[in-house]
Design a protein around this motif. Structure first.
Motif, mmCIF file in Angstrom:
data_model
loop_
_atom_site.group_PDB
_atom_site.id
_atom_site.type_symbol
_atom_site.label_atom_id
_atom_site.label_comp_id
_atom_site.label_asym_id
_atom_site.label_seq_id
_atom_site.Cartn_x
_atom_site.Cartn_y
_atom_site.Cartn_z
ATOM 1 N N LYS A 197 0.839 -1.200 0.000
ATOM 2 C CA LYS A 197 0.000 0.000 0.000
ATOM 3 C C LYS A 197 0.875 1.252 0.000
ATOM 4 C CE LYS A 197 -3.921 2.057 2.414
ATOM 5 N NZ LYS A 197 -4.828 1.936 3.566
ATOM 6 N N GLY A 198 1.937 1.235 0.803
ATOM 7 C CA GLY A 198 2.859 2.377 0.846
ATOM 8 C C GLY A 198 3.640 2.536 -0.440
ATOM 9 N N VAL A 199 4.066 1.428 -1.017
ATOM 10 C CA VAL A 199 4.855 1.460 -2.244
ATOM 11 C C VAL A 199 3.985 1.855 -3.435
ATOM 12 C CG1 VAL A 199 6.141 0.026 -3.882
ATOM 13 C CG2 VAL A 199 6.589 -0.172 -1.449
ATOM 14 N N MET A 200 2.788 1.327 -3.463
ATOM 15 C CA MET A 200 1.888 1.579 -4.597
ATOM 16 C C MET A 200 1.420 3.031 -4.617
ATOM 17 S SD MET A 200 1.865 -1.223 -6.218
ATOM 18 C CE MET A 200 0.492 -1.129 -7.322
ATOM 19 N N ASN A 201 1.258 3.625 -3.457
ATOM 20 C CA ASN A 201 0.892 5.047 -3.366
ATOM 21 C C ASN A 201 -0.314 5.376 -4.244
ATOM 22 O OD1 ASN A 201 1.155 7.588 -2.311
ATOM 23 N ND2 ASN A 201 2.726 8.244 -3.777
ATOM 24 N N GLY A 202 -1.341 4.525 -4.168
ATOM 25 C CA GLY A 202 -2.568 4.768 -4.911
ATOM 26 C C GLY A 202 -2.578 4.218 -6.331
ATOM 27 N N LYS A 203 -1.470 3.665 -6.801
ATOM 28 C CA LYS A 203 -1.419 3.110 -8.158
ATOM 29 C C LYS A 203 -2.120 1.753 -8.169
ATOM 30 C CE LYS A 203 2.991 5.326 -8.972
ATOM 31 N NZ LYS A 203 4.426 5.125 -8.992
ATOM 32 N N THR A 204 -2.590 1.360 -9.333
ATOM 33 C CA THR A 204 -3.293 0.077 -9.436
ATOM 34 C C THR A 204 -2.437 -1.027 -10.044
ATOM 35 O OG1 THR A 204 -4.226 0.786 -11.546
ATOM 36 C CG2 THR A 204 -5.578 1.142 -9.591
ATOM 37 N N THR A 205 -1.317 -0.674 -10.663
ATOM 38 C CA THR A 205 -0.434 -1.696 -11.233
ATOM 39 C C THR A 205 0.893 -1.715 -10.470
ATOM 40 O OG1 THR A 205 0.461 -0.137 -12.850
ATOM 41 C CG2 THR A 205 -1.411 -1.476 -13.548
ATOM 42 N N ILE A 206 1.491 -2.870 -10.427
ATOM 43 C CA ILE A 206 2.767 -3.022 -9.728
ATOM 44 C C ILE A 206 3.870 -2.404 -10.598
ATOM 45 C CG2 ILE A 206 4.453 -4.695 -8.872
ATOM 46 C CD1 ILE A 206 2.109 -6.546 -8.263
ATOM 47 N N PRO A 207 4.712 -1.549 -9.992
ATOM 48 C CA PRO A 207 5.772 -0.865 -10.769
ATOM 49 C C PRO A 207 6.981 -1.771 -11.025
ATOM 50 C CG PRO A 207 5.858 -0.149 -8.497
ATOM 51 C CD PRO A 207 4.684 -1.069 -8.612
ATOM 52 N N THR A 208 6.774 -2.843 -11.754
ATOM 53 C CA THR A 208 7.857 -3.811 -11.976
ATOM 54 C C THR A 208 9.033 -3.208 -12.739
ATOM 55 O OG1 THR A 208 6.707 -4.651 -13.928
ATOM 56 C CG2 THR A 208 6.370 -5.847 -11.877
ATOM 57 N N LYS A 209 8.746 -2.316 -13.671
ATOM 58 C CA LYS A 209 9.835 -1.701 -14.435
ATOM 59 C C LYS A 209 10.746 -0.900 -13.503
ATOM 60 C CE LYS A 209 10.802 1.157 -18.452
ATOM 61 N NZ LYS A 209 10.267 1.955 -19.554
ATOM 62 N N THR A 210 10.143 -0.132 -12.621
ATOM 63 C CA THR A 210 10.912 0.659 -11.657
ATOM 64 C C THR A 210 11.705 -0.254 -10.736
ATOM 65 O OG1 THR A 210 9.215 2.368 -11.707
ATOM 66 C CG2 THR A 210 10.739 2.445 -9.865
ATOM 67 N N TRP A 211 11.073 -1.332 -10.281
ATOM 68 C CA TRP A 211 11.747 -2.268 -9.389
ATOM 69 C C TRP A 211 12.900 -2.967 -10.089
ATOM 70 C CZ3 TRP A 211 7.057 -5.012 -6.605
ATOM 71 C CH2 TRP A 211 6.456 -4.098 -5.742
ATOM 72 N N LYS A 212 12.696 -3.342 -11.351
ATOM 73 C CA LYS A 212 13.764 -3.988 -12.103
ATOM 74 C C LYS A 212 14.940 -3.037 -12.313
ATOM 75 C CE LYS A 212 11.005 -7.445 -14.528
ATOM 76 N NZ LYS A 212 10.497 -7.914 -15.821
ATOM 77 N N THR A 213 14.634 -1.782 -12.576
ATOM 78 C CA THR A 213 15.684 -0.779 -12.747
ATOM 79 C C THR A 213 16.469 -0.609 -11.448
ATOM 80 O OG1 THR A 213 14.337 0.383 -14.376
ATOM 81 C CG2 THR A 213 16.144 1.623 -13.390
ATOM 82 N N GLU A 214 15.745 -0.509 -10.347
ATOM 83 C CA GLU A 214 16.400 -0.367 -9.047
ATOM 84 C C GLU A 214 17.223 -1.614 -8.725
ATOM 85 O OE1 GLU A 214 15.394 0.560 -4.350
ATOM 86 O OE2 GLU A 214 13.743 0.227 -5.744
#
Length: 80
Positions: A10-27
């Motif tokens: 919930k904290g990571v998503m910050n209101g988004k409905t899709t998982i930020p996999t691209k951002t996570w993969k980049t990180e």
């Protein structure tokens, strides 16, 4: 534990409905590269420490040998 995972997402998503996999993969890629660089530095420093330890042992060995060589002269000088 399930509640903790939900709270985290919930904290990571910050209101988004899709998982930020691209951002996570980049990180993940960035952190992996940092880890590899740090590991290379660690290995290099470990080798430097090993070399410094060899030098230290050699210096102490030389100093002890010099002291042994000087001691008999001192005893002879004291007897005179």
């Amino acid at each position: 534990m399930l509640t903790a995972a939900k709270d985290y997402l919930k904290g990571v998503m910050n209101g988004k409905t899709t998982i930020p996999t691209k951002t996570w993969k980049t990180e993940y890629a960035k952190l992996t590269a940092e880890r590899k660089a740090l590991n290379q530095q660690y290995v290099a420093l470990k080798e430097e420490v090993k070399e410094a330890e060899k030098i230290r042992k050699s210096v102490y060995s030389i100093l002890r040998q010099e002291q042994r060589e000087q001691q008999p002269h001192r005893k002879q000088d004291m007897e005179r």
